[in-house]
Design a protein around this motif. Structure first.
Motif, PDB file in Angstrom:
ATOM      1  N   LYS A  17       0.883  -1.172   0.000  1.00  0.00           N
ATOM      2  CA  LYS A  17       0.000   0.000   0.000  1.00  0.00           C
ATOM      3  C   LYS A  17       0.917   1.218   0.000  1.00  0.00           C
ATOM      4  N   ALA A  18       0.814   2.019  -1.035  1.00  0.00           N
ATOM      5  CA  ALA A  18       1.701   3.171  -1.185  1.00  0.00           C
ATOM      6  C   ALA A  18       1.398   4.239  -0.133  1.00  0.00           C
ATOM      7  N   GLU A  20       1.079   8.076   1.477  1.00  0.00           N
ATOM      8  CA  GLU A  20       0.643   9.420   1.098  1.00  0.00           C
ATOM      9  C   GLU A  20       1.871  10.302   0.872  1.00  0.00           C
ATOM     10  N   LYS A  56       4.806   5.449  -3.321  1.00  0.00           N
ATOM     11  CA  LYS A  56       4.153   6.732  -3.045  1.00  0.00           C
ATOM     12  C   LYS A  56       2.864   6.804  -3.852  1.00  0.00           C
ATOM     13  N   ARG A  57       1.898   7.582  -3.353  1.00  0.00           N
ATOM     14  CA  ARG A  57       0.585   7.687  -3.992  1.00  0.00           C
ATOM     15  C   ARG A  57       0.637   8.737  -5.108  1.00  0.00           C
ATOM     16  N   ASN A  74      -1.644  11.746  -4.507  1.00  0.00           N
ATOM     17  CA  ASN A  74      -2.641  11.316  -3.509  1.00  0.00           C
ATOM     18  C   ASN A  74      -4.055  11.202  -4.090  1.00  0.00           C
ATOM     19  N   GLU A  76      -7.704   9.783  -5.046  1.00  0.00           N
ATOM     20  CA  GLU A  76      -8.668   8.865  -4.441  1.00  0.00           C
ATOM     21  C   GLU A  76      -9.966   8.946  -5.227  1.00  0.00           C
ATOM     22  N   ILE A 134      -5.100   3.673  -9.516  1.00  0.00           N
ATOM     23  CA  ILE A 134      -5.331   3.846  -8.079  1.00  0.00           C
ATOM     24  C   ILE A 134      -5.302   2.495  -7.371  1.00  0.00           C
ATOM     25  N   LEU A 137      -1.921   1.702  -6.247  1.00  0.00           N
ATOM     26  CA  LEU A 137      -1.496   2.386  -5.030  1.00  0.00           C
ATOM     27  C   LEU A 137      -1.914   1.629  -3.774  1.00  0.00           C
ATOM     28  N   ASP A 138      -2.878   0.741  -3.921  1.00  0.00           N
ATOM     29  CA  ASP A 138      -3.342  -0.077  -2.802  1.00  0.00           C
ATOM     30  C   ASP A 138      -2.828  -1.511  -2.874  1.00  0.00           C
TER      31      ASP A 138
END
Length: 154
Positions: A17-18, A20, A56-57, A74, A76, A134, A137-138
């Motif tokens: 999980k990247a 923030e 990183k996100r 970042n 979402e 995205i 990123l998770d």
């Protein structure tokens, strides 16, 4: 700018999980530029920082439409609706493609490279690219969501 090595199947960074990004530094901006160059070099339409070994996100996307290249920090997904199944591939899984069900449209909130908060409503290929990147990123990979594998080249 520099072309970075794209991490592939089995690299542990792809499952993390990247983190923030607390502030947009010159290093973050350079990473964004490197990611865009790497994405174009690999003939992709999106790239997430974990795919170049950076947890990183951060994502970049260019689906060759009126939005141009998107560089987001970042990101979402704040809403999504509808469902559609379409074929996806991934730069981290060369030669692999499969059908994946995703939301038909999404709204994404993120920061741009200048630190401004942006909200983007997307449908079609752009919505699919947002969800795909995205997920990276998770630590979620498109192969986790494939309903039918379509091709696998040696």
């Amino acid at each position: 700018m520099a072309i970075r090595i794209i991490r592939t199947t089995g690299d542990p960074v792809l499952r993390e999980k990247a983190k923030e990004v607390p502030e947009i530094t010159p290093q973050v901006k350079k990473l964004l530029e490197d990611m865009v160059e790497t994405m174009y070099d690999a003939e992709g339409i999106g790239l997430a920082a974990p795919q170049v070994g950076i947890s990183k996100r951060i994502i970049v996307i260019d689906v060759q439409d009126e939005t141009g290249v998107l560089k987001l920090i970042n990101p979402e997904i704040i809403s999504g609706e509808g469902k559609e199944t379409s074929v996806e591939g991934c730069l981290s899984f060369p030669g692999v493609a499969g059908e994946v069900e995703r939301d038909e449209s999404v709204t994404v909130r993120a920061q741009d490279p200048d630190g401004n908060t942006v909200e983007i409503c997307a449908s079609g290929l752009l919505a699919r690219a947002f969800q795909h990147e995205i997920d990276h990123l998770d630590g979620i990979l498109f192969v986790d969501k494939v309903t039918r594998l379509l091709e696998q080249k040696e």
